[in-house]
Design a protein around this motif. Structure first.
Motif, PDB file in Angstrom:
ATOM      1  N   GLU A 293     -23.386 -26.831 -32.430  1.00 57.76           N
ATOM      2  CA  GLU A 293     -22.548 -27.885 -33.020  1.00 57.76           C
ATOM      3  C   GLU A 293     -21.100 -27.622 -32.639  1.00 57.76           C
ATOM      4  O   GLU A 293     -20.660 -26.468 -32.584  1.00 57.76           O
ATOM      5  CB  GLU A 293     -22.723 -27.893 -34.543  1.00 57.76           C
ATOM      6  N   GLY A 294     -20.342 -28.691 -32.394  1.00 57.63           N
ATOM      7  CA  GLY A 294     -18.958 -28.536 -31.979  1.00 57.63           C
ATOM      8  C   GLY A 294     -17.950 -28.485 -33.103  1.00 57.63           C
ATOM      9  O   GLY A 294     -16.828 -28.010 -32.908  1.00 57.63           O
ATOM     10  N   ASP A 295     -18.321 -28.966 -34.292  1.00 59.58           N
ATOM     11  CA  ASP A 295     -17.372 -29.039 -35.399  1.00 59.58           C
ATOM     12  C   ASP A 295     -17.313 -27.699 -36.137  1.00 59.58           C
ATOM     13  O   ASP A 295     -18.326 -27.210 -36.653  1.00 59.58           O
ATOM     14  CB  ASP A 295     -17.775 -30.156 -36.357  1.00 59.58           C
ATOM     15  N   ALA A 296     -16.123 -27.116 -36.217  1.00 58.83           N
ATOM     16  CA  ALA A 296     -15.963 -25.788 -36.816  1.00 58.83           C
ATOM     17  C   ALA A 296     -16.329 -25.773 -38.293  1.00 58.83           C
ATOM     18  O   ALA A 296     -16.972 -24.832 -38.781  1.00 58.83           O
ATOM     19  CB  ALA A 296     -14.525 -25.299 -36.632  1.00 58.83           C
ATOM     20  N   ALA A 297     -15.940 -26.829 -39.040  1.00 58.34           N
ATOM     21  CA  ALA A 297     -16.219 -26.875 -40.473  1.00 58.34           C
ATOM     22  C   ALA A 297     -17.725 -26.962 -40.732  1.00 58.34           C
ATOM     23  O   ALA A 297     -18.242 -26.346 -41.672  1.00 58.34           O
ATOM     24  CB  ALA A 297     -15.500 -28.054 -41.112  1.00 58.34           C
ATOM     25  N   ALA A 298     -18.429 -27.723 -39.904  1.00 52.63           N
ATOM     26  CA  ALA A 298     -19.875 -27.846 -40.072  1.00 52.63           C
ATOM     27  C   ALA A 298     -20.569 -26.511 -39.807  1.00 52.63           C
ATOM     28  O   ALA A 298     -21.470 -26.101 -40.546  1.00 52.63           O
ATOM     29  CB  ALA A 298     -20.419 -28.923 -39.134  1.00 52.63           C
ATOM     30  N   ILE A 299     -20.137 -25.834 -38.764  1.00 55.80           N
ATOM     31  CA  ILE A 299     -20.712 -24.529 -38.445  1.00 55.80           C
ATOM     32  C   ILE A 299     -20.434 -23.526 -39.562  1.00 55.80           C
ATOM     33  O   ILE A 299     -21.295 -22.712 -39.922  1.00 55.80           O
ATOM     34  CB  ILE A 299     -20.163 -24.008 -37.104  1.00 55.80           C
ATOM     35  N   ALA A 300     -19.239 -23.589 -40.140  1.00 53.70           N
ATOM     36  CA  ALA A 300     -18.888 -22.674 -41.230  1.00 53.70           C
ATOM     37  C   ALA A 300     -19.787 -22.913 -42.447  1.00 53.70           C
ATOM     38  O   ALA A 300     -20.234 -21.962 -43.107  1.00 53.70           O
ATOM     39  CB  ALA A 300     -17.421 -22.850 -41.611  1.00 53.70           C
ATOM     40  N   ALA A 301     -20.061 -24.185 -42.763  1.00 53.33           N
ATOM     41  CA  ALA A 301     -20.940 -24.514 -43.887  1.00 53.33           C
ATOM     42  C   ALA A 301     -22.361 -24.023 -43.616  1.00 53.33           C
ATOM     43  O   ALA A 301     -23.039 -23.489 -44.506  1.00 53.33           O
ATOM     44  CB  ALA A 301     -20.931 -26.021 -44.118  1.00 53.33           C
ATOM     45  N   PHE A 302     -22.815 -24.182 -42.385  1.00 52.89           N
ATOM     46  CA  PHE A 302     -24.145 -23.725 -41.984  1.00 52.89           C
ATOM     47  C   PHE A 302     -24.244 -22.210 -42.104  1.00 52.89           C
ATOM     48  O   PHE A 302     -25.216 -21.661 -42.644  1.00 52.89           O
ATOM     49  CB  PHE A 302     -24.391 -24.202 -40.552  1.00 52.89           C
ATOM     50  N   ASP A 303     -23.225 -21.519 -41.624  1.00 54.02           N
ATOM     51  CA  ASP A 303     -23.179 -20.059 -41.680  1.00 54.02           C
ATOM     52  C   ASP A 303     -23.233 -19.570 -43.125  1.00 54.02           C
ATOM     53  O   ASP A 303     -23.962 -18.634 -43.468  1.00 54.02           O
ATOM     54  CB  ASP A 303     -21.908 -19.571 -40.985  1.00 54.02           C
TER      55      ASP A 303
END
Length: 410
Positions: A293-303
Motif C-alpha cells: 500500500e502506498g498510503d503511510a497512514a493506512a500502513i501504520a494502522a495495519f501495522d
C-alpha cells in the motif's frame, strides 16, 4: 433553442435519461426510460424538462433535499430497475473494451447507511452551512437529513455544524470527514482556519458533548476519547484520520466474501493497494499474505493491528506506490493468488506485470468500471480467463458501483 418532444430510451452512466434524436443523443436530467418529455434543447441537453408521460418505475424521492442536493441522482427510480441499471454500467464498460462476459446481478450492500461521509461547511452571513453542493453548482445545500447516511451521523448533524463553525476559514470552504466506528464518530476537519489552536478548549468541550471518539483538525489529533475502531472480520483496526474505508459495513462484508471465494484455497496471496487491510486480514485467516500500500497512514494502522496476537497466518507488508513501482513478474512468482483494489485510476502498470506472470488466480476489485475494464483487457490478452464479474452497490442512489472480477490463468 427550440422546444421539442423527447422519448427517453435509456439511462446514461451519470443517471440522466437519454433520448436519441436525428441530431444525436439528448441528455435529460431526472428522466427515466419510457418517459416522454417536452423540453428546450441546447448543446445536447434538455432545459427545464416537463414530463408528459411517466414511467411506471418512477417513485417518490425519500429526501426533502433531493431536488437541489447533488449527493444523489436516482432516488426517483424503483429498486429493481435501479439495481439492473448498475449492472448495465459494468456490462457497457466491458463491451467498450471488447469483453464479452456474464455480469451477475448487482448485490445491494447499503444496509445501515453509509458510515463514511465527506461533508462541506461554509459561511452564509452569521450562519454555518453544512452539507453537499447543489447539482452542477458551487452553492451548498444545508442538509437537515440524509437518508443514505448512518443514523449516528445524521443525528449528529446539528452538533457537527456548530463544531465546524468554530474552525471555518475566513474565505473558502471547510471539508469535514465523518466516520461512524464501533467506538463512536471519528471527525476530521481539513482546510480549517489556521488559528484553530486558539479554540482547542472550545473544540474539545464540544467534542465531548457530541461524544466523539476522536477529533482531528488539519491532520493534528486534538482529542481522542476512545480509539475509533473498525471491525475487519473480527480484528480491530484504528482508522486513520480522514482515511479511506469502504463506505458501508455491508459492502465491506459483501466484497470480502467475493474476494475470499475468488481466492479459494490459495496458500500464498499478495494483496495489492491493500489500504488498512480490509481483505488482507481476512485472507490471513487461511493463507500467508503480503500486503502492499502506498498510503503511510493506512500502513501504520495495519501495522498497529498486527502487533496484537490475532491467530493469523504469516502476514508481511510494505509501503509501495504500485502505480509507479508495481510488483514485477519475478516478485509475483511466490503467490498462488493476487488481489488488487486500486483507486479510481485503476492498476494499469500492475496489470501489465500480472499479465506476464504465472499467478494462477487474480481477484480485481474496483470502484470504476471503465478502468477495471481496461485492466481486465490487459489480463485477458495476457492469457487469463474471466470467471465472474459481480457488481456491489454501496453508494445508494448514485452512479457509483463497486465490482469484483475473478480471473484464472488458462
Amino acid at each position: 433553442m427550440s422546444e421539442r418532444e423527447l422519448i427517453i430510451s435509456e439511462l446514461g452512466h451519470r443517471g440522466d435519461g437519454i433520448a436519441q434524436t436525428d441530431n444525436g443523443p439528448v441528455y435529460v436530467e431526472g428522466a427515466l426510460p419510457g418517459e416522454t418529455v417536452r423540453a428546450n434543447v441546447a448543446d445536447g441537453r434538455a432545459k427545464n424538462p416537463v414530463i408528459e408521460t411517466r414511467s411506471p418505475d418512477r417513485i417518490a424521492p425519500v429526501c426533502r433535499h433531493y431536488e437541489t442536493c447533488g449527493g444523489c441522482s436516482l432516488q426517483h427510480l424503483a429498486p429493481a430497475p435501479y439495481l439492473a441499471w448498475k449492472s448495465s454500467l459494468v456490462e457497457k464498460a466491458l463491451r467498450d473494451r471488447g469483453i464479452v462476459a456474464t455480469v451477475s446481478d448487482t448485490v445491494s450492500a447499503t444496509e445501515g447507511g453509509r458510515r463514511r461521509a465527506v461533508l462541506t461547511a461554509t459561511r452564509a452571513g452569521r450562519h454555518t452551512l453544512l452539507g453537499y453542493h447543489e447539482k452542477a453548482s458551487h452553492r451548498l445545500v444545508d442538509i437537515a437529513e440524509c437518508p443514505v447516511l448512518d443514523p449516528a451521523i445524521t443525528n449528529a448533524l446539528p452538533g457537527l455544524r456548530a463544531l465546524a463553525g468554530e474552525v471555518l476559514p475566513k474565505k473558502g470552504e471547510l471539508r469535514l470527514t465523518v466516520l461512524a466506528t464501533t467506538a463512536g464518530l471519528d471527525v476530521a476537519f481539513d482546510k480549517a482556519d489556521k488559528g484553530y489552536e486558539k479554540k482547542i478548549a472550545v473544540l474539545s468541550r464540544k467534542a465531548v458533548e457530541l461524544d466523539l471518539a476522536r477529533l482531528t483538525v488539519n491532520g493534528e489529533v486534538l482529542l481522542e476519547i476512545r480509539p475509533p475502531l473498525l471491525d475487519m472480520g473480527g480484528i480491530g483496526i484504528t482508522a486513520a484520520p480522514g482515511g479511506f474505508t469502504q463506505a458501508t459495513a455491508a459492502a465491506e462484508e459483501a466484497l470480502s466474501r467475493l474476494v475470499l471465494a475468488g481466492v479459494g484455497k490459495a496458500r500464498t496471496v499478495a494483496d495489492l493497494f491493500s489500504g488498512v487491510g480490509t481483505f488482507a486480514l481476512r485472507l490471513a485467516r487461511s493463507a500467508n499474505v503480503h500486503a502492499a500500500e502506498g498510503d503511510a497512514a493506512a500502513i501504520a494502522a495495519f501495522d498497529k493491528a498486527l502487533r496484537k496476537p490475532q491467530g493469523l497466518k504469516k502476514v508481511t507488508f510494505e509501503r509501495r506506490d504500485l502505480s509507479r513501482r508495481p510488483l514485477v513478474r519475478e516478485e509475483l512468482e511466490p503467490y498462488d493468488a493476487v488481489v488488487f483494489d486500486p483507486p479510481r485510476a485503476g492498476a494499469q502498470a500492475q496489470a501489465e506485470q500480472l499479465a506476464g506472470s504465472k499467478v494462477k488466480t487474480i481477484v480485481a476489485v474496483s470502484c470504476n468500471p471503465a478502468t477495471l475494464a481496461r485492466d481486465l483487457r490487459i489480463l485477458i490478452d495476457g492469457g487469463y480467463a474471466l470467471q465472474s464479474v459481480t457488481p456491489v452497490d454501496q453508494f445508494l442512489f448514485s452512479p457509483h458501483i463497486e465490482v469484483v472480477a475473478v480471473l484464472k490463468r488458462e
